[in-house]
Design a protein around this motif. Sequence first.
Motif, PDB file in Angstrom:
ATOM      1  N   ARG A  92       0.834  -1.189   0.000  1.00  8.60           N
ATOM      2  CA  ARG A  92       0.000   0.000   0.000  1.00  8.60           C
ATOM      3  C   ARG A  92       0.873   1.244   0.000  1.00  8.60           C
ATOM      4  NH1 ARG A  92      -4.422   2.037   4.530  1.00  8.60           N
ATOM      5  NH2 ARG A  92      -4.841   4.044   3.520  1.00  8.60           N
ATOM      6  N   THR A  93       0.448   2.269  -0.711  1.00  9.26           N
ATOM      7  CA  THR A  93       1.209   3.512  -0.782  1.00  9.26           C
ATOM      8  C   THR A  93       0.308   4.709  -0.483  1.00  9.26           C
ATOM      9  OG1 THR A  93       0.796   3.821  -3.156  1.00  9.26           O
ATOM     10  CG2 THR A  93       2.755   2.553  -2.526  1.00  9.26           C
ATOM     11  N   GLU A  94       0.912   5.754   0.031  1.00 10.80           N
ATOM     12  CA  GLU A  94       0.222   7.022   0.261  1.00 10.80           C
ATOM     13  C   GLU A  94       1.178   8.149  -0.116  1.00 10.80           C
ATOM     14  OE1 GLU A  94      -2.776   7.742   1.004  1.00 10.80           O
ATOM     15  OE2 GLU A  94      -3.639   5.919   1.896  1.00 10.80           O
ATOM     16  N   THR A  95       0.690   9.099  -0.883  1.00 15.01           N
ATOM     17  CA  THR A  95       1.478  10.283  -1.235  1.00 15.01           C
ATOM     18  C   THR A  95       1.086  11.433  -0.318  1.00 15.01           C
ATOM     19  OG1 THR A  95       1.653   9.597  -3.542  1.00 15.01           O
ATOM     20  CG2 THR A  95       2.059  11.917  -3.058  1.00 15.01           C
ATOM     21  N   MET A  96       2.090  12.064   0.279  1.00 13.43           N
ATOM     22  CA  MET A  96       1.831  13.130   1.247  1.00 13.43           C
ATOM     23  C   MET A  96       2.236  14.483   0.684  1.00 13.43           C
ATOM     24  SD  MET A  96       3.184  11.390   4.801  1.00 13.43           S
ATOM     25  CE  MET A  96       2.671  12.846   5.758  1.00 13.43           C
ATOM     26  N   HIS A  97       1.485  15.506   1.119  1.00 22.06           N
ATOM     27  CA  HIS A  97       1.767  16.884   0.758  1.00 22.06           C
ATOM     28  C   HIS A  97       2.033  17.686   2.036  1.00 22.06           C
ATOM     29  CE1 HIS A  97       0.623  16.183  -3.445  1.00 22.06           C
ATOM     30  NE2 HIS A  97      -0.344  15.424  -2.959  1.00 22.06           N
ATOM     31  N   PRO A  98       2.640  18.869   1.916  1.00 22.98           N
ATOM     32  CA  PRO A  98       3.017  19.637   3.117  1.00 22.98           C
ATOM     33  C   PRO A  98       1.852  19.847   4.081  1.00 22.98           C
ATOM     34  CG  PRO A  98       4.018  20.606   1.184  1.00 22.98           C
ATOM     35  CD  PRO A  98       3.087  19.538   0.680  1.00 22.98           C
ATOM     36  N   GLY A  99       2.163  19.704   5.379  1.00 26.57           N
ATOM     37  CA  GLY A  99       1.164  19.906   6.413  1.00 26.57           C
ATOM     38  C   GLY A  99       0.305  18.694   6.688  1.00 26.57           C
ATOM     39  N   GLN A 100       0.710  17.523   6.208  1.00 27.90           N
ATOM     40  CA  GLN A 100      -0.090  16.317   6.393  1.00 27.90           C
ATOM     41  C   GLN A 100       0.603  15.316   7.325  1.00 27.90           C
ATOM     42  OE1 GLN A 100      -0.908  14.860   2.388  1.00 27.90           O
ATOM     43  NE2 GLN A 100      -2.885  15.917   2.374  1.00 27.90           N
ATOM     44  N   LEU A 101      -0.222  14.487   7.949  1.00 21.56           N
ATOM     45  CA  LEU A 101       0.226  13.423   8.850  1.00 21.56           C
ATOM     46  C   LEU A 101      -0.350  12.095   8.384  1.00 21.56           C
ATOM     47  CD1 LEU A 101       1.147  12.215  11.743  1.00 21.56           C
ATOM     48  CD2 LEU A 101      -1.164  12.845  12.478  1.00 21.56           C
ATOM     49  N   VAL A 102       0.488  11.038   8.428  1.00 21.56           N
ATOM     50  CA  VAL A 102       0.030   9.670   8.195  1.00 21.56           C
ATOM     51  C   VAL A 102       0.465   8.836   9.390  1.00 21.56           C
ATOM     52  CG1 VAL A 102       0.354   7.575   6.830  1.00 21.56           C
ATOM     53  CG2 VAL A 102       0.001   9.766   5.678  1.00 21.56           C
ATOM     54  N   GLN A 103      -0.446   8.034   9.908  1.00 23.84           N
ATOM     55  CA  GLN A 103      -0.147   7.147  11.031  1.00 23.84           C
ATOM     56  C   GLN A 103      -0.114   5.705  10.539  1.00 23.84           C
ATOM     57  OE1 GLN A 103      -3.457   8.822  13.353  1.00 23.84           O
ATOM     58  NE2 GLN A 103      -1.979   9.349  14.950  1.00 23.84           N
ATOM     59  N   ILE A 104       0.847   4.939  11.052  1.00 25.27           N
ATOM     60  CA  ILE A 104       1.052   3.560  10.628  1.00 25.27           C
ATOM     61  C   ILE A 104       1.034   2.656  11.843  1.00 25.27           C
ATOM     62  CG2 ILE A 104       2.547   1.964   9.384  1.00 25.27           C
ATOM     63  CD1 ILE A 104       3.289   5.607   9.009  1.00 25.27           C
ATOM     64  N   SER A 105       0.246   1.591  11.764  1.00 27.32           N
ATOM     65  CA  SER A 105       0.195   0.597  12.834  1.00 27.32           C
ATOM     66  C   SER A 105       0.253  -0.777  12.192  1.00 27.32           C
ATOM     67  CB  SER A 105      -1.084   0.749  13.659  1.00 27.32           C
ATOM     68  OG  SER A 105      -1.127  -0.209  14.695  1.00 27.32           O
ATOM     69  N   GLY A 106       1.432  -1.421  12.247  1.00 25.78           N
ATOM     70  CA  GLY A 106       1.600  -2.691  11.561  1.00 25.78           C
ATOM     71  C   GLY A 106       1.449  -2.502  10.067  1.00 25.78           C
ATOM     72  N   THR A 107       0.506  -3.211   9.469  1.00 22.31           N
ATOM     73  CA  THR A 107       0.263  -3.068   8.036  1.00 22.31           C
ATOM     74  C   THR A 107      -0.838  -2.053   7.734  1.00 22.31           C
ATOM     75  OG1 THR A 107      -1.283  -4.933   8.085  1.00 22.31           O
ATOM     76  CG2 THR A 107       1.007  -5.420   7.552  1.00 22.31           C
ATOM     77  N   ALA A 108      -1.451  -1.492   8.772  1.00 24.39           N
ATOM     78  CA  ALA A 108      -2.511  -0.495   8.573  1.00 24.39           C
ATOM     79  C   ALA A 108      -1.886   0.894   8.436  1.00 24.39           C
ATOM     80  CB  ALA A 108      -3.481  -0.518   9.742  1.00 24.39           C
ATOM     81  N   MET A 109      -2.424   1.677   7.506  1.00 27.25           N
ATOM     82  CA  MET A 109      -1.902   3.009   7.257  1.00 27.25           C
ATOM     83  C   MET A 109      -3.071   3.949   6.974  1.00 27.25           C
ATOM     84  SD  MET A 109       1.375   3.964   4.882  1.00 27.25           S
ATOM     85  CE  MET A 109       0.734   3.173   3.401  1.00 27.25           C
ATOM     86  N   THR A 110      -3.148   5.051   7.709  1.00 24.30           N
ATOM     87  CA  THR A 110      -4.254   5.987   7.534  1.00 24.30           C
ATOM     88  C   THR A 110      -4.030   6.845   6.294  1.00 24.30           C
ATOM     89  OG1 THR A 110      -3.237   7.775   8.838  1.00 24.30           O
ATOM     90  CG2 THR A 110      -4.519   6.116  10.041  1.00 24.30           C
ATOM     91  N   ALA A 111      -5.104   7.422   5.815  1.00 30.12           N
ATOM     92  CA  ALA A 111      -4.990   8.396   4.733  1.00 30.12           C
ATOM     93  C   ALA A 111      -4.371   9.684   5.284  1.00 30.12           C
ATOM     94  CB  ALA A 111      -6.367   8.683   4.139  1.00 30.12           C
ATOM     95  N   PRO A 112      -3.642  10.428   4.472  1.00 30.26           N
ATOM     96  CA  PRO A 112      -3.047  11.681   4.957  1.00 30.26           C
ATOM     97  C   PRO A 112      -4.115  12.649   5.450  1.00 30.26           C
ATOM     98  CG  PRO A 112      -2.106  11.044   2.839  1.00 30.26           C
ATOM     99  CD  PRO A 112      -3.281  10.139   3.073  1.00 30.26           C
ATOM    100  N   ARG A 113      -3.843  13.310   6.569  1.00 33.53           N
ATOM    101  CA  ARG A 113      -4.766  14.326   7.070  1.00 33.53           C
ATOM    102  C   ARG A 113      -3.998  15.575   7.477  1.00 33.53           C
ATOM    103  NH1 ARG A 113      -5.030  14.486  12.784  1.00 33.53           N
ATOM    104  NH2 ARG A 113      -4.029  12.709  13.832  1.00 33.53           N
ATOM    105  N   LYS A 114      -4.676  16.694   7.399  1.00 32.86           N
ATOM    106  CA  LYS A 114      -4.055  17.994   7.668  1.00 32.86           C
ATOM    107  C   LYS A 114      -3.856  18.172   9.171  1.00 32.86           C
ATOM    108  CE  LYS A 114      -2.754  21.872   5.599  1.00 32.86           C
ATOM    109  NZ  LYS A 114      -1.770  21.908   4.490  1.00 32.86           N
TER     110      LYS A 114
END
Length: 360
Positions: free
Chosen positions: A250-272
């Motif tokens: 799984r991949t997520e592209t991040m832009h400035p001012g965003q946070l992504v949280q990762i827990s094991g294989t779970a990954m949230t969508a980027p949020r401001k």
Amino acid sequence: MKNEDSDIHELFKTLVSYFREQELSASEYEVEEAWRQLEQRVRRARVRRRMQWWGAAVTGAVAAAAVIMLWFSPNPALMPEMKVSRDIASYAMSTPVDRERLMNIVPGVDTLETDRRNLSVTCLTNGSIAVNDSHKAAAGKDADGFCQLVVPKGKRAEITFADGSRLMANSNTRVVYPAEFSATRREIFVDGEVYLDVTRNEKAPFTVVTRDFKVNVLGTSFNVMAYEGMTESQVVLVSGKVRLSNADGRTETMHPGQLVQISGTAMTAPRKVDVSSYVSWTRNQLIYDDEPLGNVFKRLDTCYGREFELAPGVAEIKVSGKLYLKEDLDAVLRSISFSTPVEFEERGNRIYVKAAESRK
């Protein structure tokens, strides 16, 4: 037909895993995109008879693998670089170090450690390394190992790489890195928390590898927190653009001012988010907005190497404000007690935190 879709998907997952392990000379973006397009095309294919379908799918997969192997065939001259790239994570996770001392380990020379609160490492363009102004020649390129920066609780350190990229390492952090980056790849391994300001080089993307995910960048500023044993890791992007990928593909592209949280294989969508609170530690500050007090003391434990024991109900108290991380922990605790209804008591090596008597 659903079962057939599932089978071909599993087949491609196996092939993707195999070729990723080979670390071919093409960029990771090109390989993944080629496989993604191929999988989409095969999944759209429908054949009436099951045996014909399987024959076509398997033949197509093998043929595609052969084409990709030829298309992305490795340059023998790059084989040493590919080996280094493939092994950095396994090397880091299989090489134990003393996490109680502030030091920089250089293969082929003596370990460099210091009693100072901070450690400064500079990687020079000739392959040598300077630690707190102490110059050491690094081992040759064929040395079996990597440089390692080890930062215990209560300490800080920074690395200036030869390409100009800068890394700040928070307390209780380990960084594994090569003495010299290759011409086509810049890669480090992180266990802990780091802030990176990466010099842009499109010919040599920069990759931060952790136990659960990778961060791929060209040139940007971002914060990575990925401590071993923590249930959740996070990446915060300050400037530029990065792409995260995990073991599941799984991949997520991040832009400035965003946070992504990762827990094991779970990954949230980027949020401001307000990134200032996440990188405030680089300015010797901790900024909180309606944060449980238990989280604050977890950070103080990391920053000062002192263990806190919280009385029932204290961890849930919400606090907002700014703490200046002075060398004197007592001064920090006094600041907390001025604005929060708690008091402190030392019990051996621990600090007991309870609700203040006058404010219950």
